[in-house]
Write a protein that holds these residues in place. Structure first.
Motif, PDB file in Angstrom:
ATOM      1  N   CYS A 206       1.652  13.477  -8.523  1.00  0.00           N
ATOM      2  CA  CYS A 206       1.595  12.316  -7.619  1.00  0.00           C
ATOM      3  C   CYS A 206       0.637  12.563  -6.455  1.00  0.00           C
ATOM      4  N   VAL A 207      -0.482  13.185  -6.778  1.00  0.00           N
ATOM      5  CA  VAL A 207      -1.550  13.410  -5.794  1.00  0.00           C
ATOM      6  C   VAL A 207      -2.769  12.655  -6.324  1.00  0.00           C
ATOM      7  N   HIS A 208      -3.435  11.894  -5.466  1.00  0.00           N
ATOM      8  CA  HIS A 208      -4.614  11.154  -5.919  1.00  0.00           C
ATOM      9  C   HIS A 208      -5.784  12.127  -6.098  1.00  0.00           C
ATOM     10  N   GLY A 209      -6.373  12.117  -7.278  1.00  0.00           N
ATOM     11  CA  GLY A 209      -7.457  13.055  -7.574  1.00  0.00           C
ATOM     12  C   GLY A 209      -8.822  12.417  -7.444  1.00  0.00           C
ATOM     13  N   THR A 210      -9.736  13.146  -6.797  1.00  0.00           N
ATOM     14  CA  THR A 210     -11.138  12.737  -6.736  1.00  0.00           C
ATOM     15  C   THR A 210     -11.961  13.894  -7.298  1.00  0.00           C
TER      16      THR A 210
ATOM     17  N   VAL B 119      -4.400  13.466  -1.128  1.00  0.00           N
ATOM     18  CA  VAL B 119      -5.618  13.412  -1.939  1.00  0.00           C
ATOM     19  C   VAL B 119      -6.110  14.837  -2.188  1.00  0.00           C
TER      20      VAL B 119
ATOM     21  N   ILE C  11     -12.719   9.005   1.854  1.00  0.00           N
ATOM     22  CA  ILE C  11     -11.312   9.157   1.428  1.00  0.00           C
ATOM     23  C   ILE C  11     -10.664  10.385   2.066  1.00  0.00           C
TER      24      ILE C  11
ATOM     25  N   LEU D 165      -7.779  16.485 -12.939  1.00  0.00           N
ATOM     26  CA  LEU D 165      -7.333  15.146 -12.525  1.00  0.00           C
ATOM     27  C   LEU D 165      -5.968  14.816 -13.137  1.00  0.00           C
TER      28      LEU D 165
ATOM     29  N   SER E 274       0.846  -1.195   0.000  1.00  0.00           N
ATOM     30  CA  SER E 274       0.000   0.000   0.000  1.00  0.00           C
ATOM     31  C   SER E 274       0.876   1.239   0.000  1.00  0.00           C
TER      32      SER E 274
ATOM     33  N   ALA F  35      -2.531  14.040 -11.073  1.00  0.00           N
ATOM     34  CA  ALA F  35      -1.761  12.810 -11.319  1.00  0.00           C
ATOM     35  C   ALA F  35      -0.295  13.138 -11.577  1.00  0.00           C
TER      36      ALA F  35
ATOM     37  N   LYS G 143       0.734   5.508   0.637  1.00  0.00           N
ATOM     38  CA  LYS G 143      -0.073   6.643   1.101  1.00  0.00           C
ATOM     39  C   LYS G 143       0.331   7.874   0.299  1.00  0.00           C
ATOM     40  N   ILE G 144      -0.610   8.481  -0.373  1.00  0.00           N
ATOM     41  CA  ILE G 144      -0.302   9.747  -1.044  1.00  0.00           C
ATOM     42  C   ILE G 144      -1.397  10.754  -0.715  1.00  0.00           C
TER      43      ILE G 144
END
Ligand SMILES: Nc1ncnc2c1ncn2[C@@H]1O[C@H](COP(=O)(O)OP(=O)(O)OP(=O)(O)O)[C@@H](O)[C@H]1O
Ligand SMILES: Cc1ncc(COP(=O)(O)O)c(N)n1
Length: 282
Positions: free
Chosen positions: A42-46, A16, A82, A35, A11, A39, A13-14
């Protein structure tokens, strides 16, 4: 009940980031640009979609708003499970959507919020009505960590014309009084040498941010990209000013690699970190 395998799983962790914005079918602006920008940081996009535009490099041919309840359901689904290290708002389209988004953000006490007040296109075309402008000004802007108006949006918010660098500085000081922690007036719509020059004001520091003017016609998505890059950098825990300076460098690179796709104004290109380096000749 779902049985989870009893093996140790890798896993990562980055941070969000959440974007609350509209869809651009052409992929150059809106949620698609946001988005992609997340990306590449390196940040998770929602995302929480507010509207669906039928749009390409030439024009916007249709806009369908989503029901405010749908926007809220998307935000709640994301934030309650999240979470979000930083949030940005883009095209919110109408007063109803703005009001529910403002109410939700207030209840989450979001302390890293970039508000891109998508009101007027860089070409000066008004995209939202007066009621929506008032809701944005009174309910959303006071919550912003950074507010990012373009030249025409700044003219409306500051109630003044903007032609010179001094005008940009004066407008930044006026708009700051609307309650955001900082203001970035973007200069893509300025003429001549001021095109690409931005002004930052946070109540103490008044700074002119310049990289270079990129001579390209393909500038679709510049506003979304810089505000998304700022949001990603805030999620990475940079200070607001540093997040903005780094975002401007990213945007300038993306302008240098803008995409000549479609018949009209192509989007900025995010792929520069992945492109092969130029080969040495000789
Ligand atoms: N030709 C250019 N060269 C360098 N920087 C530019 C150029 N055009 C725009 N920028 C920069 O792009 C960022 C976005 O500014 P702009 O004023 O274009 O926002 P916007 O109007 O919201 O965007 P859009 O045109 O996508 O609606 C700013 O940092 C601005 O200085
Ligand atoms: C769905 C959507 N949102 C925003 C913009 C403006 O984008 P930008 O200011 O980056 O060109 C757009 N054209 N479409």
């Amino acid at each position: 009940m779902v049985q989870r395998p009893r093996v140790s799983q890798p896993s990562v962790k980055i941070p969000v980031a959440l974007t609350i914005a509209g869809s651009d079918s052409g992929g150059g602006a809106g949620v698609q640009a946001d988005l992609r920008t997340f990306a590449f940081h390196c940040v998770h996009g929602t995302s929480a979609l507010t509207c669906i535009t039928a749009q390409n490099t030439l024009s916007v041919t249709r806009v369908d708003a989503l029901p405010p309840e749908s926007v809220i359901a998307q935000i709640d689904a994301v934030v309650n499970d999240i979470g979000a290290d930083a949030i940005k708002t883009g095209m919110l389209l109408n007063a109803e959507i703005m009001a529910v988004v403002a109410e939700r953000l207030q209840s989450y006490h979001c302390d890293r919020l970039v508000v891109d007040p998508v009101m007027v296109s860089r070409t000066g075309v008004c995209l939202i009505d007066d009621e929506a402008i008032a809701t944005l000004r009174d309910r959303l802007i006071p919550q912003a960590t950074v507010l990012t108006p373009n030249r025409y949006e700044a003219q409306i918010l500051a109630k003044q014309e903007i032609h010179t660098l001094d005008d940009m500085k004066a407008a930044a000081e006026t708009i700051f009084k609307l309650g955001s922690q900082a203001v970035l007036i973007k200069g893509g719509g300025m003429r001549g040498k001021l095109c690409g020059v931005d002004v930052w004001f946070d109540g103490e520091t008044l700074e002119v941010l310049r990289t270079e003017t990129v001579g390209t016609h393909h500038t679709h998505g510049t506003g979304c990209t810089i505000s998304a890059a700022m949001t990603a950098n805030l999620a990475l825990k940079q200070s607001p000013l540093e997040a903005t300076k780094q975002a401007k460098i990213y945007l300038t690179q993306a302008l240098h690699h803008a995409l000549a796709i479609g018949e009209g104004q192509g989007p900025v290109g995010h792929y520069f970190p992945l492109l092969p380096s130029p080969k040495l000749s000789g």
